[in-house]
Enzyme design. Structure first.
Site, short mmCIF file in Angstrom:
data_model
loop_
_atom_site.label_atom_id
_atom_site.label_comp_id
_atom_site.label_asym_id
_atom_site.label_seq_id
_atom_site.Cartn_x
_atom_site.Cartn_y
_atom_site.Cartn_z
N LYS A 42 19.36 10.08 -8.20
CA LYS A 42 17.93 10.33 -7.93
C LYS A 42 17.76 10.86 -6.51
O LYS A 42 18.69 10.79 -5.70
CB LYS A 42 17.14 9.04 -8.12
CG LYS A 42 17.53 7.92 -7.18
CD LYS A 42 16.94 6.60 -7.63
CE LYS A 42 17.32 5.49 -6.66
NZ LYS A 42 16.91 4.16 -7.17
N TYR A 262 9.97 13.57 25.61
CA TYR A 262 8.55 13.24 25.44
C TYR A 262 8.27 11.80 25.83
O TYR A 262 9.01 10.88 25.48
CB TYR A 262 8.11 13.45 23.99
CG TYR A 262 7.98 14.90 23.60
CD1 TYR A 262 7.02 15.71 24.21
CD2 TYR A 262 8.81 15.45 22.64
CE1 TYR A 262 6.89 17.05 23.84
CE2 TYR A 262 8.68 16.78 22.26
CZ TYR A 262 7.72 17.58 22.87
OH TYR A 262 7.60 18.88 22.51
C1 LIG Z 1 18.12 3.43 -7.31
C2 LIG Z 1 18.44 2.62 -8.48
C3 LIG Z 1 19.76 2.22 -8.70
C4 LIG Z 1 20.88 2.46 -7.70
O1 LIG Z 1 20.69 1.60 -6.61
P1 LIG Z 1 21.73 1.58 -5.38
O2 LIG Z 1 21.26 0.45 -4.55
O3 LIG Z 1 21.58 2.89 -4.69
O4 LIG Z 1 23.06 1.38 -5.96
C5 LIG Z 1 20.03 1.55 -9.88
N1 LIG Z 1 19.07 1.30 -10.78
C6 LIG Z 1 17.78 1.65 -10.59
C7 LIG Z 1 16.77 1.32 -11.61
C8 LIG Z 1 17.42 2.32 -9.43
O5 LIG Z 1 16.16 2.67 -9.24
#
Ligand SMILES: *Cc1c(COP(=O)(O)O)cnc(C)c1O
Length: 367
Positions: A42, A262
């Site tokens: 994702k 800054y």
């Molecule tokens: C993002 C996500 C994962 C993976 O999580 P990590 O902590 O990056 O391993 C697994 N399952 C779901 C539903 C997620 O949203």
């Protein structure tokens, strides 16, 4: 010449990390019953790029993400295996794409059940029913779970669905609290129901591989960052898949009391040289990283000074007195400087830094 900043993304590191997680899972299982792994890609594969992730995770059993367009990009990149939409569909029109591209969907809400009830799919699809086992993010409550499952089984009988599985998500797999309470809720809600199960993110896959069920869902570990505050990626045997690199484009010599950047929030205590790095928050470097955040200049570990600008940041050259404009800089992911260390210094987690890599940063893909 373009600005000297770039991200180096390593296909071998992605593949290596998948192997590491898989070995951990399989070591906790009976021989001949290997875990299947959804590689979670994702958010543009946690900043690494969908197509590069498809190349790196060629040996995964499936790919999982949220975004329909990212799922389609996986198919277009040649991925023929399962693809799981972790949040399922958002509207009826999504089902056309799901059917056409043969996607697997999570079902976490009654509205999705209703949409599936009216669906005319090109072919039956696989689903994972999601249980809210205590995180209180997505999923049916334990009380509603059996009813939702019965509706999916009816849709299976009607030919809309193929396989109906079960999934949940742990909220404290990375902490001392662990997963036992949520696991118990999951076991009770799914007892006696057929179908594959999917429970474990990276933290749970690495710490509780014995409960992973049929399909694990690791994300962050596959990119070579740690899901744990108290165990480094290196200690877990993971290799950073992304290095953020740049160069010094200027230097300054300060007198005692001179201010940097800054707001003038850093002031030199004595005479010192500083370097100016071509990397800023518009590249995805966190603006809230404070003075002291580690940076490597010409192979030597030093520290950030003052506020991060949009396109530049300043570093202390005291430990690297020979460094001049052009000297190579590692912001994270190389030369022993992990993204997790930088994230911790900036009060966040490696996930956020990786995901935030800006589109303007050129990527060098190591095949
Ligand atoms: C993002 C996500 C994962 C993976 O999580 P990590 O902590 O990056 O391993 C697994 N399952 C779901 C539903 C997620 O949203």
């Amino acid at each position: 010449m373009p600005r000297p900043i770039f991200a180096r993304i390593s296909r071998p590191a992605l593949s290596h990390n998948l192997d590491v997680v898989r070995r951990r899972l399989d070591a906790a299982r009976p021989a001949g019953k290997p875990a299947r792994v959804w590689a979670v890609i994702k958010a543009n594969a946690y900043g690494h790029g969908i197509e590069r992730a498809v190349a790196g995770f060629g040996k995964a059993d499936g790919l999982a993400m949220l975004d329909l367009s990212e799922a389609v990009r996986c198919r277009e990149a040649g991925w023929q295996g399962p693809i799981l939409l972790l949040e399922g569909i958002f509207e009826a029109a999504d089902l056309d794409v799901v059917g056409r591209y043969g996607l697997t969907i999570s079902v976490h809400h009654p509205d999705q059940l209703a949409l599936l009830g009216h669906a005319r799919l090109a072919r039956p699809v696989d689903v994972f029913l999601k249980l809210n086992s205590g995180m209180n993010r997505l999923g049916f409550t334990p009380d509603a779970y059996a009813g939702a499952h019965a509706r999916l089984v009816a849709l299976q009988a009607a030919g809309t669905l193929r396989e109906v599985g079960h999934m949940t998500h742990f909220s404290t797999a990375d902490t001392g609290e662990g997963i036992s309470a949520q696991l118990e809720v999951f076991r009770r809600a799914t007892a006696g129901l057929p179908g594959p199960s999917s429970l474990c993110n990276s933290a749970a896959s690495l710490r509780y591989p014995e409960v992973a069920g049929d399909w694990a869902r690791p994300g962050i570990a596959l990119y070579g960052a740690s899901p744990f505050a108290d165990e480094s990626a290196e200690a877990l045997g993971l290799a950073p898949a992304m290095a953020l690199k740049s160069r010094l484009i200027g230097t300054q010599t300060l007198r005692p009391g001179d201010a940097v950047g800054y707001g003038g929030v850093y002031r030199a205590e004595g005479p010192m040289r500083i370097g100016v790095v071509a990397c800023g928050y518009a590249d995805g470097y966190p603006r809230h990283a404070p003075t002291g955040t580690p940076v490597v200049v010409a192979g030597v570990r030093t520290r950030l000074l003052g506020r991060v600008s949009m396109d530049m940041l300043a570093v202390d050259l005291t430990p690297v007195p020979q460094a001049q404009a052009g000297a190579p800089v590692t912001l994270w992911g190389d030369e022993g400087l992990s993204v997790d260390e930088v994230a911790t210094a900036a009060g966040t987690i490696g996930y956020e830094l990786l995901c935030a890599l800006a589109p303007r940063v050129p990527v060098h893909f190591e095949e």
